[in-house]
Scaffold this motif. Structure first.
Motif, PDB file in Angstrom:
ATOM      1  N   VAL A  89       0.827  -1.213   0.000  1.00 27.93           N
ATOM      2  CA  VAL A  89       0.000   0.000   0.000  1.00 27.93           C
ATOM      3  C   VAL A  89       0.858   1.259   0.000  1.00 27.93           C
ATOM      4  CG1 VAL A  89      -1.817  -1.226   1.239  1.00 27.93           C
ATOM      5  CG2 VAL A  89      -0.224   0.215   2.519  1.00 27.93           C
ATOM      6  N   GLN A  90       2.191   1.103   0.131  1.00 28.32           N
ATOM      7  CA  GLN A  90       3.096   2.247   0.140  1.00 28.32           C
ATOM      8  C   GLN A  90       3.840   2.405  -1.179  1.00 28.32           C
ATOM      9  OE1 GLN A  90       5.513   1.215   3.653  1.00 28.32           O
ATOM     10  NE2 GLN A  90       4.652   3.017   4.632  1.00 28.32           N
ATOM     11  N   THR A  91       3.438   1.675  -2.205  1.00 21.95           N
ATOM     12  CA  THR A  91       4.165   1.667  -3.473  1.00 21.95           C
ATOM     13  C   THR A  91       4.276   3.065  -4.060  1.00 21.95           C
ATOM     14  OG1 THR A  91       3.291  -0.541  -3.910  1.00 21.95           O
ATOM     15  CG2 THR A  91       4.275   0.633  -5.762  1.00 21.95           C
ATOM     16  N   THR A  92       5.522   3.481  -4.359  1.00 18.53           N
ATOM     17  CA  THR A  92       5.738   4.782  -5.002  1.00 18.53           C
ATOM     18  C   THR A  92       6.587   4.655  -6.271  1.00 18.53           C
ATOM     19  OG1 THR A  92       7.685   5.224  -3.612  1.00 18.53           O
ATOM     20  CG2 THR A  92       5.565   6.076  -2.842  1.00 18.53           C
ATOM     21  N   ASP A  93       7.113   3.456  -6.555  1.00 22.69           N
ATOM     22  CA  ASP A  93       7.909   3.278  -7.773  1.00 22.69           C
ATOM     23  C   ASP A  93       7.039   2.786  -8.928  1.00 22.69           C
ATOM     24  OD1 ASP A  93       7.585   0.865  -6.361  1.00 22.69           O
ATOM     25  OD2 ASP A  93       9.261  -0.065  -7.407  1.00 22.69           O
ATOM     26  N   GLY A  94       5.739   2.840  -8.753  1.00 20.37           N
ATOM     27  CA  GLY A  94       4.747   2.473  -9.753  1.00 20.37           C
ATOM     28  C   GLY A  94       3.384   2.636  -9.099  1.00 20.37           C
ATOM     29  N   PRO A  95       2.303   2.351  -9.814  1.00 18.84           N
ATOM     30  CA  PRO A  95       0.976   2.491  -9.205  1.00 18.84           C
ATOM     31  C   PRO A  95       0.785   1.509  -8.042  1.00 18.84           C
ATOM     32  CG  PRO A  95       0.832   2.278 -11.604  1.00 18.84           C
ATOM     33  CD  PRO A  95       2.236   1.937 -11.229  1.00 18.84           C
ATOM     34  N   THR A  96       0.009   1.909  -7.058  1.00 19.71           N
ATOM     35  CA  THR A  96      -0.383   0.992  -5.995  1.00 19.71           C
ATOM     36  C   THR A  96      -1.377  -0.024  -6.561  1.00 19.71           C
ATOM     37  OG1 THR A  96      -2.242   2.393  -5.354  1.00 19.71           O
ATOM     38  CG2 THR A  96      -0.137   2.802  -4.246  1.00 19.71           C
ATOM     39  N   PRO A  97      -1.631  -1.131  -5.833  1.00 15.52           N
ATOM     40  CA  PRO A  97      -2.649  -2.075  -6.321  1.00 15.52           C
ATOM     41  C   PRO A  97      -3.996  -1.412  -6.599  1.00 15.52           C
ATOM     42  CG  PRO A  97      -1.397  -3.061  -4.531  1.00 15.52           C
ATOM     43  CD  PRO A  97      -0.947  -1.623  -4.629  1.00 15.52           C
ATOM     44  N   LEU A  98      -4.331  -0.382  -5.833  1.00 15.48           N
ATOM     45  CA  LEU A  98      -5.553   0.386  -6.106  1.00 15.48           C
ATOM     46  C   LEU A  98      -5.343   1.307  -7.300  1.00 15.48           C
ATOM     47  CD1 LEU A  98      -8.362   1.671  -5.334  1.00 15.48           C
ATOM     48  CD2 LEU A  98      -7.044   3.277  -3.948  1.00 15.48           C
ATOM     49  N   GLY A  99      -4.164   1.921  -7.376  1.00 13.77           N
ATOM     50  CA  GLY A  99      -3.898   2.936  -8.379  1.00 13.77           C
ATOM     51  C   GLY A  99      -3.873   2.443  -9.806  1.00 13.77           C
ATOM     52  N   VAL A 100      -3.776   1.125 -10.003  1.00 12.31           N
ATOM     53  CA  VAL A 100      -3.741   0.615 -11.380  1.00 12.31           C
ATOM     54  C   VAL A 100      -5.041   0.940 -12.126  1.00 12.31           C
ATOM     55  CG1 VAL A 100      -2.083  -1.229 -10.894  1.00 12.31           C
ATOM     56  CG2 VAL A 100      -4.524  -1.677 -10.635  1.00 12.31           C
ATOM     57  N   ILE A 101      -6.129   1.148 -11.405  1.00 13.09           N
ATOM     58  CA  ILE A 101      -7.383   1.454 -12.095  1.00 13.09           C
ATOM     59  C   ILE A 101      -7.389   2.885 -12.639  1.00 13.09           C
ATOM     60  CG2 ILE A 101      -8.667  -0.203 -10.690  1.00 13.09           C
ATOM     61  CD1 ILE A 101      -9.916   2.087  -9.189  1.00 13.09           C
ATOM     62  N   PHE A 102      -6.459   3.725 -12.133  1.00 11.25           N
ATOM     63  CA  PHE A 102      -6.358   5.092 -12.634  1.00 11.25           C
ATOM     64  C   PHE A 102      -5.220   5.241 -13.638  1.00 11.25           C
ATOM     65  CE2 PHE A 102      -7.515   5.656  -7.969  1.00 11.25           C
ATOM     66  CZ  PHE A 102      -8.878   5.631  -8.208  1.00 11.25           C
TER      67      PHE A 102
END
Length: 318
Positions: A89-102
């Motif tokens: 949930v702290q991923t900053t070197d790519g989209p987070t698991p949630l952020g892939v939808i954006f």
């Protein structure tokens, strides 16, 4: 965004008050809690009326897909020390698991990393006893169950320097990158890029030097810019001779004149993976030395397979 039963934003009322005071006449800050809505239609109308949505990583942010085109999302990334699960949930070197939808959508998606101060637990405990204190209440401490607080200044900075900045005009990617402190990550941003000569690819094969803004180079990175973006076709061909061999010479001025112009282009500005430092206490103790990363599970698995193969070869030879 707010939730009723878990992952509650404890100081949201305080932030809303500060936000409406700071941006009076320019923005209205409101609470969004879908758990209090009566129908899917009400949720749709609620989200379509927003210019920006701010919330902690979790299912409630998935409804940001209902936001209008070019709206803004600030995904708050929970603080997760290395001795408990949830680092994804702290991923900053790519989209987070949630952020892939954006990812590659028409929305502006930014992340903000929380720190130890966001956790209202074990606050009177000495730093060296903090881990023991957290793990005594492990279930409550897990990021998906834990309530949190956010610095008011961080939210106000995001609204002022990102959401409100450039309303009614194009924003350059450089300006946005410079305005956002290190704890922010630009996952999926629409901004203007300068035109330049660059090499186009077909698969992994160089094709030709062309002019425009459709390059995939981070033009805010000076080193990458010096190696892959050029002021003239001649400079591009000199750096990549094979991209100009056997091809008709295009008129440089004609290609520049027919270019579509800057316009808004998609921009991703992730953090370098090896810059991440895992902070586990108020005192800033680090489990990962800056500039180094531990082996991933895939790397460990590959190493185990290599050892097994070497052992099998030794047994065969003997």
């Amino acid at each position: 965004t707010q939730t009723t039963y878990r992952r509650a934003w404890l100081n949201l009322d305080e932030i809303l008050e500060a936000c409406n005071k700071a941006f009076f006449g320019r923005a209205i800050c409101v609470e969004v809690n879908v758990e209090k809505t009566s129908s899917p239609f009400e949720q749709l109308m609620l989200h379509r009326s927003l210019d920006a949505m701010i919330g902690v990583h979790g299912a409630q942010l998935t409804q940001a897909v209902l936001l209008p085109e070019n709206a803004h999302i600030l995904e708050i990334l929970p603080w997760v020390p290395g001795y408990i699960r949830g680092k994804w949930v702290q991923t900053t070197d790519g989209p987070t698991p949630l952020g892939v939808i954006f990812h590659n959508s028409d929305l502006n998606h930014v992340g903000y990393s929380l720190d130890r101060s966001s956790v209202p637990m074990c606050e009177l405990v000495r730093p060296d006893n903090e881990q023991h204190c957290f793990m005594k209440s492990r279930r409550k401490f897990l990021w998906e169950n834990r309530d949190f607080v956010v610095e008011t200044d961080a939210v106000l900075h995001y609204i002022e320097k990102f959401v409100l900045f450039g309303r009614g005009k194009e924003r350059s990617c450089e300006e946005l990158k410079e305005r956002m402190p290190e704890r922010f990550v630009l996952y999926n941003i629409w901004c203007s890029k300068p035109e330049a000569w660059y090499v186009s690819y077909f698969g992994e094969e160089l094709t030709s030097c062309i002019y425009g803004t459709d390059y995939h180079i981070d033009h805010t990175d000076e080193y990458a810019k010096s190696k892959h973006l050029f002021d003239s076709r001649g400079d591009c061909c000199a750096a990549f001779p094979t991209s100009c061999q056997g091809k008709l010479e295009h008129d440089e001025k004609e290609q520049q004149m027919t270019s579509s112009g800057n316009g808004l282009k998609l921009f991703h500005n992730y953090h370098e993976k090896n810059l991440a430092v895992e902070t586990t206490s108020r005192g800033g103790d680090s489990n990962v030395e800056k500039g180094k990363t531990s082996k991933t599970d895939k790397e460990k698995a590959r190493e185990r397979r290599r050892k097994r193969r070497r052992k099998q070869e030794q047994n065969t030879n003997s």
